[in-house]
Design a protein around this motif. Structure first.
Motif, PDB file in Angstrom:
ATOM      1  N   GLY A  15      -9.678  55.406  -1.053  1.00 33.43           N
ATOM      2  CA  GLY A  15      -8.518  54.787  -0.936  1.00 33.43           C
ATOM      3  C   GLY A  15      -7.782  54.240  -1.630  1.00 33.43           C
ATOM      4  O   GLY A  15      -6.047  54.055  -1.952  1.00 33.43           O
ATOM      5  N   GLY A  16      -8.507  54.000  -2.832  1.00 34.70           N
ATOM      6  CA  GLY A  16      -8.568  53.526  -4.743  1.00 34.70           C
ATOM      7  C   GLY A  16      -7.658  54.202  -5.206  1.00 34.70           C
ATOM      8  O   GLY A  16      -7.440  55.214  -4.767  1.00 34.70           O
ATOM      9  N   SER A  17      -7.090  53.948  -6.296  1.00 38.41           N
ATOM     10  CA  SER A  17      -6.056  54.497  -7.204  1.00 38.41           C
ATOM     11  C   SER A  17      -6.769  54.356  -8.627  1.00 38.41           C
ATOM     12  O   SER A  17      -7.267  53.264  -9.529  1.00 38.41           O
ATOM     13  N   LEU A  18      -6.784  55.421 -10.039  1.00 43.59           N
ATOM     14  CA  LEU A  18      -7.225  55.579 -11.099  1.00 43.59           C
ATOM     15  C   LEU A  18      -6.432  56.343 -11.263  1.00 43.59           C
ATOM     16  O   LEU A  18      -5.645  57.119 -11.804  1.00 43.59           O
ATOM     17  N   THR A  47     -11.841  72.744 -12.186  1.00 43.39           N
ATOM     18  CA  THR A  47     -10.655  72.812 -12.711  1.00 43.39           C
ATOM     19  C   THR A  47      -9.758  72.488 -11.759  1.00 43.39           C
ATOM     20  O   THR A  47      -9.703  72.996 -10.664  1.00 43.39           O
ATOM     21  N   ILE A  48      -9.212  71.095 -12.251  1.00 44.09           N
ATOM     22  CA  ILE A  48      -8.397  70.183 -11.244  1.00 44.09           C
ATOM     23  C   ILE A  48      -6.889  69.966 -11.171  1.00 44.09           C
ATOM     24  O   ILE A  48      -6.460  70.220 -10.044  1.00 44.09           O
ATOM     25  N   GLY A  66      -0.855  66.406  -4.300  1.00 45.41           N
ATOM     26  CA  GLY A  66       0.281  64.942  -3.655  1.00 45.41           C
ATOM     27  C   GLY A  66      -1.025  63.986  -3.666  1.00 45.41           C
ATOM     28  O   GLY A  66      -0.730  63.235  -2.925  1.00 45.41           O
ATOM     29  N   ARG A  67      -1.742  64.134  -4.487  1.00 47.05           N
ATOM     30  CA  ARG A  67      -2.569  63.222  -4.560  1.00 47.05           C
ATOM     31  C   ARG A  67      -3.178  63.096  -5.705  1.00 47.05           C
ATOM     32  O   ARG A  67      -2.707  61.737  -6.586  1.00 47.05           O
ATOM     33  N   PHE A  68      -2.954  64.005  -6.654  1.00 47.24           N
ATOM     34  CA  PHE A  68      -2.929  63.693  -8.166  1.00 47.24           C
ATOM     35  C   PHE A  68      -2.260  63.741  -9.094  1.00 47.24           C
ATOM     36  O   PHE A  68      -1.423  64.748  -8.545  1.00 47.24           O
ATOM     37  N   THR A  69      -1.944  63.499  -9.751  1.00 49.33           N
ATOM     38  CA  THR A  69      -0.232  63.948 -10.789  1.00 49.33           C
ATOM     39  C   THR A  69      -0.553  64.095 -12.241  1.00 49.33           C
ATOM     40  O   THR A  69      -0.964  62.319 -13.062  1.00 49.33           O
ATOM     41  N   TYR A  80      -2.074  62.251 -19.199  1.00 46.43           N
ATOM     42  CA  TYR A  80      -3.287  61.236 -17.505  1.00 46.43           C
ATOM     43  C   TYR A  80      -3.340  61.986 -16.933  1.00 46.43           C
ATOM     44  O   TYR A  80      -2.469  63.073 -16.479  1.00 46.43           O
ATOM     45  N   LEU A  81      -3.647  61.424 -16.278  1.00 44.69           N
ATOM     46  CA  LEU A  81      -4.166  62.405 -14.230  1.00 44.69           C
ATOM     47  C   LEU A  81      -4.354  60.139 -13.622  1.00 44.69           C
ATOM     48  O   LEU A  81      -5.209  59.829 -13.821  1.00 44.69           O
ATOM     49  N   GLN A  82      -3.112  60.503 -13.030  1.00 44.07           N
ATOM     50  CA  GLN A  82      -3.285  59.470 -11.792  1.00 44.07           C
ATOM     51  C   GLN A  82      -3.501  59.795 -10.460  1.00 44.07           C
ATOM     52  O   GLN A  82      -3.293  61.053 -10.197  1.00 44.07           O
ATOM     53  N   MET A  83      -4.603  59.076  -9.784  1.00 47.48           N
ATOM     54  CA  MET A  83      -5.498  59.930  -9.024  1.00 47.48           C
ATOM     55  C   MET A  83      -5.301  58.717  -7.918  1.00 47.48           C
ATOM     56  O   MET A  83      -5.603  57.397  -7.886  1.00 47.48           O
ATOM     57  N   ASN A  84      -4.842  58.812  -6.773  1.00 44.50           N
ATOM     58  CA  ASN A  84      -4.397  58.033  -5.543  1.00 44.50           C
ATOM     59  C   ASN A  84      -5.120  58.659  -4.248  1.00 44.50           C
ATOM     60  O   ASN A  84      -5.412  59.701  -4.062  1.00 44.50           O
ATOM     61  N   SER A  85      -5.163  57.919  -3.616  1.00 46.28           N
ATOM     62  CA  SER A  85      -5.912  57.707  -2.457  1.00 46.28           C
ATOM     63  C   SER A  85      -7.012  58.537  -2.626  1.00 46.28           C
ATOM     64  O   SER A  85      -7.858  60.010  -1.515  1.00 46.28           O
ATOM     65  N   LEU A  86      -7.796  57.780  -3.329  1.00 45.60           N
ATOM     66  CA  LEU A  86      -9.515  58.372  -3.801  1.00 45.60           C
ATOM     67  C   LEU A  86     -10.312  58.792  -2.565  1.00 45.60           C
ATOM     68  O   LEU A  86     -10.719  58.173  -1.809  1.00 45.60           O
ATOM     69  N   LYS A  87     -10.859  59.466  -2.705  1.00 45.84           N
ATOM     70  CA  LYS A  87     -12.383  59.875  -1.475  1.00 45.84           C
ATOM     71  C   LYS A  87     -13.555  60.001  -2.510  1.00 45.84           C
ATOM     72  O   LYS A  87     -13.704  60.296  -3.439  1.00 45.84           O
ATOM     73  N   PRO A  88     -14.651  59.775  -2.219  1.00 45.14           N
ATOM     74  CA  PRO A  88     -15.817  60.366  -2.054  1.00 45.14           C
ATOM     75  C   PRO A  88     -16.180  61.103  -2.854  1.00 45.14           C
ATOM     76  O   PRO A  88     -17.205  61.136  -3.819  1.00 45.14           O
ATOM     77  N   GLU A  89     -15.336  62.281  -2.074  1.00 46.25           N
ATOM     78  CA  GLU A  89     -15.728  63.898  -2.354  1.00 46.25           C
ATOM     79  C   GLU A  89     -15.224  63.779  -4.262  1.00 46.25           C
ATOM     80  O   GLU A  89     -15.451  64.698  -5.086  1.00 46.25           O
ATOM     81  N   ASP A  90     -14.407  62.599  -4.778  1.00 48.09           N
ATOM     82  CA  ASP A  90     -13.984  62.925  -5.741  1.00 48.09           C
ATOM     83  C   ASP A  90     -14.697  62.447  -6.846  1.00 48.09           C
ATOM     84  O   ASP A  90     -14.731  62.597  -7.752  1.00 48.09           O
ATOM     85  N   SER A  91     -15.795  61.877  -6.389  1.00 46.42           N
ATOM     86  CA  SER A  91     -16.753  61.433  -7.144  1.00 46.42           C
ATOM     87  C   SER A  91     -17.206  62.300  -8.930  1.00 46.42           C
ATOM     88  O   SER A  91     -17.502  63.331  -7.807  1.00 46.42           O
ATOM     89  N   ALA A  92     -17.233  61.904  -9.985  1.00 44.48           N
ATOM     90  CA  ALA A  92     -17.809  62.955 -10.929  1.00 44.48           C
ATOM     91  C   ALA A  92     -17.614  62.445 -12.434  1.00 44.48           C
ATOM     92  O   ALA A  92     -16.897  61.943 -12.112  1.00 44.48           O
ATOM     93  N   ALA A  93     -17.767  63.495 -13.014  1.00 44.88           N
ATOM     94  CA  ALA A  93     -17.649  63.330 -14.244  1.00 44.88           C
ATOM     95  C   ALA A  93     -16.290  63.709 -14.663  1.00 44.88           C
ATOM     96  O   ALA A  93     -16.734  65.622 -14.261  1.00 44.88           O
ATOM     97  N   TYR A  94     -15.263  63.571 -15.250  1.00 49.28           N
ATOM     98  CA  TYR A  94     -14.010  64.125 -15.643  1.00 49.28           C
ATOM     99  C   TYR A  94     -13.895  64.244 -16.277  1.00 49.28           C
ATOM    100  O   TYR A  94     -13.777  63.234 -17.787  1.00 49.28           O
ATOM    101  N   TYR A  95     -13.625  65.786 -17.118  1.00 52.06           N
ATOM    102  CA  TYR A  95     -13.237  66.368 -18.725  1.00 52.06           C
ATOM    103  C   TYR A  95     -12.169  66.837 -18.671  1.00 52.06           C
ATOM    104  O   TYR A  95     -11.179  66.935 -17.993  1.00 52.06           O
TER     105      TYR A  95
END
Length: 120
Positions: A15-18, A47-48, A66-69, A80-95
């Motif tokens: 539910g948090g943001s990064l 690729t997201i 709708g969650r990432f901008t 930038y990648l604004q990530m809101n409403s984060l879910k456990p399945e979003d866990s990963a290394a981001y490149y």
């Protein structure tokens, strides 16, 4: 020297943001599209999102729309990648990666990644 440097990854609760940053140097920023992809252990590259720097056209996969901008600050050569409403399945290394167009996944350059961990 071409560089893409990601930052902003962290451990966050569901539910948090990064906000991730991708600082580019060593190439003509406006000539490229910048793509964010992620990879979790044992899973394929995902690729997201992508932004065309020349015209700010953006693309998202359904799982993050709708969650990432994605956005760019051309004066800073940074995406930038604004990530809101984060879910456990979003866990990963981001490149972040650079390609001439968003639909070309044969990336010319990419960074070392930043880790995002979302706890439930």
């Amino acid at each position: 020297e071409v560089q893409l440097v990601e930052s902003g990854g962290d451990l966050v609760q569901a539910g948090g943001s990064l906000r991730l940053s991708c600082a580019a140097s060593g190439f003509i920023f406006n000539d490229y599209s910048i793509i964010w992809f992620r990879q979790a252990p044992g899973k394929d590259r995902d690729t997201i999102s992508c932004i065309s720097i020349s015209d700010n056209t953006t693309f998202y996969v359904d799982s993050v729309r709708g969650r990432f901008t994605i956005s760019s600050d051309n004066a800073k050569n940074t995406v930038y990648l604004q990530m809101n409403s984060l879910k456990p399945e979003d866990s990963a290394a981001y490149y972040c990666a650079a390609s001439k167009i968003c639909t070309n996944y044969d990336f010319e350059f990419w960074g070392q990644g930043t880790q995002v961990t979302v706890s439930s």
